[in-house]
Write an enzyme that holds these catalytic residues in place. Structure first.
Site, mmCIF file in Angstrom:
data_model
loop_
_atom_site.group_PDB
_atom_site.id
_atom_site.type_symbol
_atom_site.label_atom_id
_atom_site.label_comp_id
_atom_site.label_asym_id
_atom_site.label_seq_id
_atom_site.Cartn_x
_atom_site.Cartn_y
_atom_site.Cartn_z
ATOM 1 N N GLU A 6 2.914 13.053 -4.678
ATOM 2 C CA GLU A 6 2.343 13.024 -3.326
ATOM 3 C C GLU A 6 3.124 13.986 -2.428
ATOM 4 O OE1 GLU A 6 2.789 9.357 -0.952
ATOM 5 O OE2 GLU A 6 0.665 9.539 -0.483
ATOM 6 N N GLU A 53 0.882 -1.170 0.000
ATOM 7 C CA GLU A 53 0.000 0.000 0.000
ATOM 8 C C GLU A 53 0.915 1.214 0.000
ATOM 9 O OE1 GLU A 53 -1.434 3.080 0.814
ATOM 10 O OE2 GLU A 53 -2.184 2.446 2.782
HETATM 11 O O1 TXE Z 1 8.381 6.408 4.346
HETATM 12 P P1 TXE Z 1 9.027 4.994 4.131
HETATM 13 P P2 TXE Z 1 9.028 7.824 4.659
HETATM 14 C C1 TXE Z 1 5.009 8.462 1.538
HETATM 15 C C2 TXE Z 1 4.879 9.958 1.726
HETATM 16 C C3 TXE Z 1 6.153 10.314 2.400
HETATM 17 C C4 TXE Z 1 7.112 9.374 1.709
HETATM 18 C C5 TXE Z 1 8.364 9.078 2.476
HETATM 19 O O2 TXE Z 1 4.803 10.589 0.475
HETATM 20 O O3 TXE Z 1 6.508 11.648 2.200
HETATM 21 O O4 TXE Z 1 6.386 8.185 1.562
HETATM 22 O O5 TXE Z 1 8.072 8.745 3.805
HETATM 23 C C6 TXE Z 1 10.557 1.344 6.341
HETATM 24 N N1 TXE Z 1 13.674 -1.628 3.554
HETATM 25 N N2 TXE Z 1 4.354 7.716 2.599
HETATM 26 O O6 TXE Z 1 10.410 7.906 4.117
HETATM 27 O O7 TXE Z 1 10.492 5.046 4.012
HETATM 28 C C7 TXE Z 1 10.514 2.467 7.340
HETATM 29 O O8 TXE Z 1 11.388 2.212 8.421
HETATM 30 C C8 TXE Z 1 12.619 -1.965 4.314
HETATM 31 C C9 TXE Z 1 3.059 7.195 2.278
HETATM 32 O O9 TXE Z 1 8.869 8.108 6.077
HETATM 33 O O10 TXE Z 1 8.272 4.374 3.031
HETATM 34 C C10 TXE Z 1 9.051 2.458 7.717
HETATM 35 O O11 TXE Z 1 8.791 1.436 8.676
HETATM 36 N N3 TXE Z 1 11.893 -1.061 4.998
HETATM 37 C C11 TXE Z 1 2.645 6.157 3.242
HETATM 38 C C12 TXE Z 1 8.358 2.097 6.401
HETATM 39 O O12 TXE Z 1 9.372 1.541 5.578
HETATM 40 C C13 TXE Z 1 12.236 0.229 4.902
HETATM 41 C C14 TXE Z 1 2.963 6.388 4.658
HETATM 42 C C15 TXE Z 1 7.726 3.275 5.677
HETATM 43 O O13 TXE Z 1 8.677 4.290 5.524
HETATM 44 C C16 TXE Z 1 13.339 0.643 4.120
HETATM 45 C C17 TXE Z 1 4.308 6.901 4.842
HETATM 46 C C18 TXE Z 1 14.061 -0.354 3.427
HETATM 47 N N4 TXE Z 1 15.108 -0.055 2.649
HETATM 48 C C19 TXE Z 1 4.926 7.580 3.822
HETATM 49 N N5 TXE Z 1 13.425 1.988 4.194
HETATM 50 C C20 TXE Z 1 1.259 5.654 3.065
HETATM 51 N N6 TXE Z 1 1.063 4.770 2.095
HETATM 52 O O14 TXE Z 1 0.370 5.982 3.824
HETATM 53 C C21 TXE Z 1 12.433 2.412 5.007
HETATM 54 N N7 TXE Z 1 11.713 1.355 5.445
#
Ligand code: TXE
Length: 495
Positions: A390, A255
Site C-alpha cells: 500500500e 479496517e
Molecule cells: O497510521 P497508523 P499511520 C496505512 C497507510 C499509511 C500507513 C501508516 O498505508 O501509509 O498506514 O499510517 C494510532 N497503539 N493507513 O502511521 O499508525 C494513531 O495514533 C494504538 C491506512 O499514520 O495506523 C492513529 O490514531 N494506536 C488507513 C491510528 O492508530 C496507535 C488509514 C492510525 O494510525 C498506535 C491510515 C499504537 N501503538 C493509514 N500507533 C486506512 N485503513 O484507511 C498508532 N496508533
C-alpha cells in the site's frame, strides 16, 4: 459561524468537560499545505485515557444513555447531525487545514458525517432481539445489549468521517465511547465532542482524547475496561492493537487498508473507465484505504488506456486545498510524502515505466507544502513491491492482462482484500468477477462511493468486521440468552 471556529480546540472532551492533557503538554497541528504549525491539541497520555474510560464506564452504569428510550437516543443523534450541518462550513475548513484535502472534498466528508449520524439515529430504535422455542417447555429470549465501553482509534485520511463510521453505530446501540483520533488530524473530532454535548448527549457518552498512538492509543487499546476496540489504520499498528487486545481476550474490529484492483476489460465504456480509474486513485490524494491503486487493463486496450489515464493525471489541478479550484491537495506529512516518493523510486528501479508525475510539487503557492504530482507507473509486474504494498498516495500502478482468468488471478494476488472495481459491459462477466474477487466491496462500472447504507470492510489482511450498514450494529452489541421455564421443574436426581 466563523470558518475558524474549529481551528483551536478547547481541550479533550472528557465527562462533558473540556480538559487539557493532565501533563499540560500539547502537540503542534501542522498545515500540510504549508508545512507550518497553526494550532495545538492536547498531548494526552495514559492518565487522560484512564479519566475518559472512567467517565465512559460511569455513564454506562448510570443508564443515562445506555438505557435511554432508544427513540430518544435517536432524536439526540439526529440533533447532532443537524449541528454538524449547521457548522458544516467551519468543520470543512478545519478538516482541510488539518488534513490537506481539497475543500470541496472536505465538504463532502462533513455532509457524509451528518448522513452517518442520521442513518444511525434511525437505527437506534430498530434494534430488536429474538425469541426461540426451547426444549423442556422453556421460552428462549435472546436480548441485545450494548457491548459496554467502546474505544475507537481512527486515522487521519477521513478524520471525522471515519470516526463517525464507528462512533455513530456505537452510540446508537447505547454504548459509551472514547474516540482517539489520529494525532495528525484531530481538530474536527475534538469539535464533535462539543457538538455531542450541545445536542443533548449525556456527559461521558462520547469522550474525545487526542494524543499520539504510543502515548494515548496504546493505553486505550491495552485497557482491560474497554469492552471493544474498533480500529482503522495501517496494518503494522493494527497488529500491535490486536496483540494487546489478545492479552486481554477482548474483541476488536479492524479496517486496515488495501491494494484494491480496478479491472478494465476491453468491452468497457472506455472514457467512463478512464475517468473512473483516475477518480479511483487520485481522490483524496490517494490517501484512501479503498483507493483503486492497481489498475489491471486488458492487453488489447492497454497502451491507449495508459495514455488516457496519464492524460487525466496531468489535468488534475494540484493547488492549496483551501482554493476552491483545488482538485488535489497536500499529503498529510513530510514523512508520508517521502514514503510515497520512495515507493515511486522503488517501482522505477524494479522496472516500472514512469508515464507521468513522480515528483514533488513545491513551486509558487505550493511552496513548503507536501504536494506530490499525480503519478502513473505502467508495466508493473506482480513481483514488484509497488504491485503488492500500500503506497497510500497519488500513485497508480498499471498492469496488463490477457483474459478474465488472468485478471482475477492478478486481482487476488495480494495480502489485502478491501475493495475492487470491474469495468465491463458484459453482465455475466461482471457477475463472475464479483463472485471470484476476494474483497469486502466490489464496484461495477463505478468506484469509491461508500454510502453509510451498505456495509464496508475487508477480508484477508484488510481486517474484519464491518463499518456502516445495519451490519455495524452487530459489532457494537452483544447477545444475552434467557431461558425461561414455563413448566414444572423436574428433579434430575429422582431416579
Ligand atoms: O497510521 P497508523 P499511520 C496505512 C497507510 C499509511 C500507513 C501508516 O498505508 O501509509 O498506514 O499510517 C494510532 N497503539 N493507513 O502511521 O499508525 C494513531 O495514533 C494504538 C491506512 O499514520 O495506523 C492513529 O490514531 N494506536 C488507513 C491510528 O492508530 C496507535 C488509514 C492510525 O494510525 C498506535 C491510515 C499504537 N501503538 C493509514 N500507533 C486506512 N485503513 O484507511 C498508532 N496508533
Amino acid at each position: 459561524m466563523s470558518t475558524s471556529t474549529y481551528l483551536e480546540p478547547l481541550g479533550n472532551m472528557i465527562g462533558g468537560e473540556w480538559r487539557p492533557a493532565r501533563s499540560g503538554e500539547t502537540l503542534p497541528v501542522e498545515d500540510p499545505a504549508t508545512g507550518r504549525p497553526f494550532s495545538q491539541i492536547p498531548a494526552s497520555g495514559a492518565a487522560d485515557i484512564d479519566d475518559a474510560i472512567a467517565s465512559a464506564r460511569s455513564t454506562l452504569r448510570s443508564g443515562s444513555w445506555s438505557r435511554l428510550q432508544p427513540s430518544e437516543r435517536g432524536r439526540i443523534m439526529w440533533q447532532l447531525a443537524s449541528l454538524i450541518r449547521r457548522d458544516g462550513e467551519a468543520l470543512a475548513h478545519a478538516e482541510t487545514r488539518d488534513s490537506g484535502k481539497p475543500i470541496r472534498e472536505a465538504r463532502e466528508d462533513i455532509a457524509g458525517t451528518a448522513d452517518i449520524f442520521e442513518y444511525y439515529a434511525g437505527a437506534a430504535s430498530k434494534l430488536t432481539g429474538q425469541s426461540h422455542p426451547l426444549p423442556s417447555a422453556q421460552l428462549g429470549m435472546v436480548m441485545r445489549f450494548p457491548i459496554g465501553v467502546v474505544g475507537t482509534i481512527t486515522p487521519w485520511n477521513f478524520p471525522i468521517y471515519v470516526a463517525a463510521w464507528k462512533v455513530a453505530p456505537a452510540l446508537a446501540c447505547g454504548n459509551s465511547v472514547i474516540l482517539k483520533p489520529s494525532e495528525l488530524a484531530s481538530l474536527t473530532c475534538l469539535g464533535l465532542g462539543g457538538l455531542a454535548l450541545e445536542a443533548g448527549m449525556p456527559a461521558g457518552a462520547l469522550n474525545v482524547v487526542s494524543g499520539t498512538g504510543g502515548d494515548a492509543g496504546a493505553p486505550l487499546a491495552g485497557h482491560p475496561d474497554v469492552d471493544l476496540l474498533a480500529f482503522t489504520g495501517g496494518v503494522v499498528t493494527g497488529r500491535k492493537v490486536m496483540s494487546s487486545r489478545a492479552q486481554l481476550v477482548r474483541p476488536v474490529q479492524m479496517e486496515l487498508g488495501g491494494k484494491s484492483p480496478n479491472i478494465v476489460f476491453d468491452d468497457a465504456d472506455f472514457d467512463r473507465a478512464v475517468r473512473g480509474a483516475a477518480f479511483g486513485i487520485f481522490f483524496a490524494q490517494g490517501e484512501n484505504c479503498n483507493a483503486g491503486s492497481r489498475v489491471l487493463v486488458q492487453d488489447t486496450i492497454y497502451e491507449r488506456f495508459v495514455e488516457g489515464l496519464a492524460g487525466m493525471a496531468r489535468s488534475i489541478r494540484v493547488l492549496p486545498p483551501t482554493d476552491e479550484r483545488c482538485q488535489m491537495g497536500a499529503l498529510i506529512s513530510r514523512a508520508h510524502l517521502e514514503k510515497v516518493a520512495g515507493y515511486v523510486e522503488t517501482g522505477v528501479r524494479e522496472g516500472a515505466r514512469l508515464v507521468t508525475g513522480g515528483r514533488r510539487l513545491d513551486d509558487g503557492a505550493l511552496q513548503g507544502g507536501h504536494f506530490y504530482a499525480p503519478t502513473v507507473l505502467a508495466d508493473v509486474r506482480p513481483h514488484h513491491r509497488v504491485f503488492t504494498e500500500e503506497i497510500f498516495g497519488p500513485v497508480v500502478v498499471v498492469t496488463p492482462f490477457h483474459d478474465e482468468e488472468e485478471a482475477i488471478q492478478l486481482a487476488n494476488a495480494t495480502e489485502y482484500g478491501l475493495a475492487a472495481g470491474v469495468w465491463t459491459s458484459n453482465v455475466s462477466r461482471a457477475l463472475r468477477c464479483v463472485q471470484e474477487i476476494d474483497s469486502g466491496y466490489v464496484w461495477v462500472n463505478t468506484f469509491n462511493y461508500t454510502p453509510v447504507e451498505a456495509p464496508f470492510g475487508g477480508v484477508k489482511g484488510s481486517g474484519f468486521g464491518r463499518d456502516c450498514g445495519m451490519q455495524a450494529l452487530d459489532t457494537y452489541t452483544t447477545w444475552k440468552t434467557v431461558a425461561w421455564a414455563t413448566a414444572p421443574f423436574t428433579n434430575w436426581y429422582e431416579s
